[in-house]
Write a protein that holds these residues in place. Structure first.
Motif, PDB file in Angstrom:
ATOM      1  N   PRO A 142     -23.437  23.994  16.441  1.00  0.00           N
ATOM      2  CA  PRO A 142     -23.454  22.880  15.507  1.00  0.00           C
ATOM      3  C   PRO A 142     -22.514  21.779  15.982  1.00  0.00           C
ATOM      4  N   VAL A 143     -22.888  20.549  15.743  1.00  0.00           N
ATOM      5  CA  VAL A 143     -22.073  19.397  16.112  1.00  0.00           C
ATOM      6  C   VAL A 143     -20.994  19.229  15.056  1.00  0.00           C
ATOM      7  N   PRO A 144     -19.695  19.069  15.477  1.00  0.00           N
ATOM      8  CA  PRO A 144     -18.615  18.877  14.505  1.00  0.00           C
ATOM      9  C   PRO A 144     -18.927  17.708  13.577  1.00  0.00           C
ATOM     10  N   GLY A 145     -18.636  17.894  12.315  1.00  0.00           N
ATOM     11  CA  GLY A 145     -18.851  16.829  11.334  1.00  0.00           C
ATOM     12  C   GLY A 145     -20.262  16.727  10.830  1.00  0.00           C
ATOM     13  N   LYS A 146     -21.172  17.519  11.398  1.00  0.00           N
ATOM     14  CA  LYS A 146     -22.569  17.501  10.976  1.00  0.00           C
ATOM     15  C   LYS A 146     -22.847  18.807  10.244  1.00  0.00           C
ATOM     16  N   ALA A 181      -8.583  19.460   9.699  1.00  0.00           N
ATOM     17  CA  ALA A 181      -8.358  20.499   8.698  1.00  0.00           C
ATOM     18  C   ALA A 181      -7.474  21.611   9.245  1.00  0.00           C
ATOM     19  N   ALA A 182      -7.615  21.945  10.525  1.00  0.00           N
ATOM     20  CA  ALA A 182      -6.774  22.969  11.155  1.00  0.00           C
ATOM     21  C   ALA A 182      -5.528  22.277  11.716  1.00  0.00           C
ATOM     22  N   PRO A 183      -4.342  22.522  11.159  1.00  0.00           N
ATOM     23  CA  PRO A 183      -3.128  21.801  11.562  1.00  0.00           C
ATOM     24  C   PRO A 183      -2.843  21.822  13.061  1.00  0.00           C
ATOM     25  N   GLN A 184      -3.153  22.934  13.751  1.00  0.00           N
ATOM     26  CA  GLN A 184      -2.865  23.024  15.188  1.00  0.00           C
ATOM     27  C   GLN A 184      -3.702  22.056  16.016  1.00  0.00           C
ATOM     28  N   MET A 185      -4.751  21.507  15.442  1.00  0.00           N
ATOM     29  CA  MET A 185      -5.579  20.543  16.170  1.00  0.00           C
ATOM     30  C   MET A 185      -4.978  19.141  16.133  1.00  0.00           C
ATOM     31  N   ASN A 186      -4.095  18.877  15.166  1.00  0.00           N
ATOM     32  CA  ASN A 186      -3.483  17.562  15.040  1.00  0.00           C
ATOM     33  C   ASN A 186      -2.392  17.366  16.079  1.00  0.00           C
ATOM     34  N   GLY A 204     -15.186  14.548  11.816  1.00  0.00           N
ATOM     35  CA  GLY A 204     -15.286  15.151  10.489  1.00  0.00           C
ATOM     36  C   GLY A 204     -14.050  15.977  10.184  1.00  0.00           C
ATOM     37  N   SER A 205     -14.233  17.254   9.861  1.00  0.00           N
ATOM     38  CA  SER A 205     -13.091  18.114   9.530  1.00  0.00           C
ATOM     39  C   SER A 205     -12.218  18.367  10.754  1.00  0.00           C
ATOM     40  N   MET A 260     -12.763  22.258  21.255  1.00  0.00           N
ATOM     41  CA  MET A 260     -12.203  20.965  20.875  1.00  0.00           C
ATOM     42  C   MET A 260     -11.650  20.243  22.105  1.00  0.00           C
ATOM     43  N   ALA A 261     -11.110  21.000  23.056  1.00  0.00           N
ATOM     44  CA  ALA A 261     -10.630  20.363  24.281  1.00  0.00           C
ATOM     45  C   ALA A 261     -11.783  19.694  25.009  1.00  0.00           C
ATOM     46  N   ILE A 262     -12.904  20.398  25.080  1.00  0.00           N
ATOM     47  CA  ILE A 262     -14.082  19.832  25.739  1.00  0.00           C
ATOM     48  C   ILE A 262     -14.591  18.634  24.953  1.00  0.00           C
TER      49      ILE A 262
END
Length: 186
Positions: free
Chosen positions: A181-185, A138-143, A107-108, A10-12
């Motif tokens: 896989p591409v996020p959200g796809k 969806a994963a709280p630590q990402m917010n 997406g998520s 996610m950082a990338i």
């Protein structure tokens, strides 16, 4: 380990400038524009070591690049997410280096707004400093607000058994980022 891989991924992606053309605000239109004659730098083909730091979390990985892979996963982010971004601005800075900003719906993974700079020669080393804000993941630590620094250094030719896109992660895990896989796809 999975959380670390996810956060590094996610950082990338967070520094992703998604390649979708976007409408510019007045201030952005006044900034130096990215034009075909002003192409972004390409990384030297071979093995690159990347140190991704976000807060107290640091992950070191290595990725094998050729020209085609570098085009697909440019230094400022994966172009595989281009249709997920409503805004994309990339330009050279007068003081040297590059600046970028994007707004992407992952997406998520939530909606991420990112801005940052990239400096270096891209043949031997470069540094990306970015700040991203994510909401609705969806994963709280990402917010929330995240500061990311990517320090990359060229290591030489790719090792035997590595193909372009192969990335080695801590713990001996090896993935090919072109096959993720591409996020959200779906």
């Amino acid at each position: 380990m999975r959380l670390g891989v996810m956060l590094a991924g996610m950082a990338i992606l967070g520094v992703s400038a998604c390649s979708k053309p976007a409408e510019k605000t007045e201030a952005e239109a006044a900034a130096p524009a990215f034009t075909p004659s002003q192409t972004p730098p390409k990384r030297k083909p071979g093995l690159w070591e990347q140190r991704v730091s976000t807060g107290d979390f640091v992950q070191v990985s290595r990725i094998c690049l050729d020209a085609a892979t570098d085009e697909k996963i440019s230094f400022w982010g994966s172009q595989a997410t281009r249709d997920m971004c409503e805004k994309n601005v990339f330009s050279a800075r007068v003081a040297g280096g590059y600046q970028f900003s994007s707004v992407c719906d992952m997406g998520s993974g939530g909606k991420t707004t990112t801005s940052g700079t990239a400096t270096g020669d891209f043949n031997s080393k470069y540094v990306i400093q970015a700040e991203s804000s994510t909401e609705g993941a969806a994963a709280p630590q990402m917010n929330g607000l995240h500061k990311v620094t990517v320090e990359a250094a060229w290591q030489g030719a790719c090792p035997e058994g590595y193909k372009p896109g192969d990335m080695s992660l801590p713990g001996g895990m090896k993935i090919n980022i072109l096959e993720l896989p591409v996020p959200g796809k779906g």
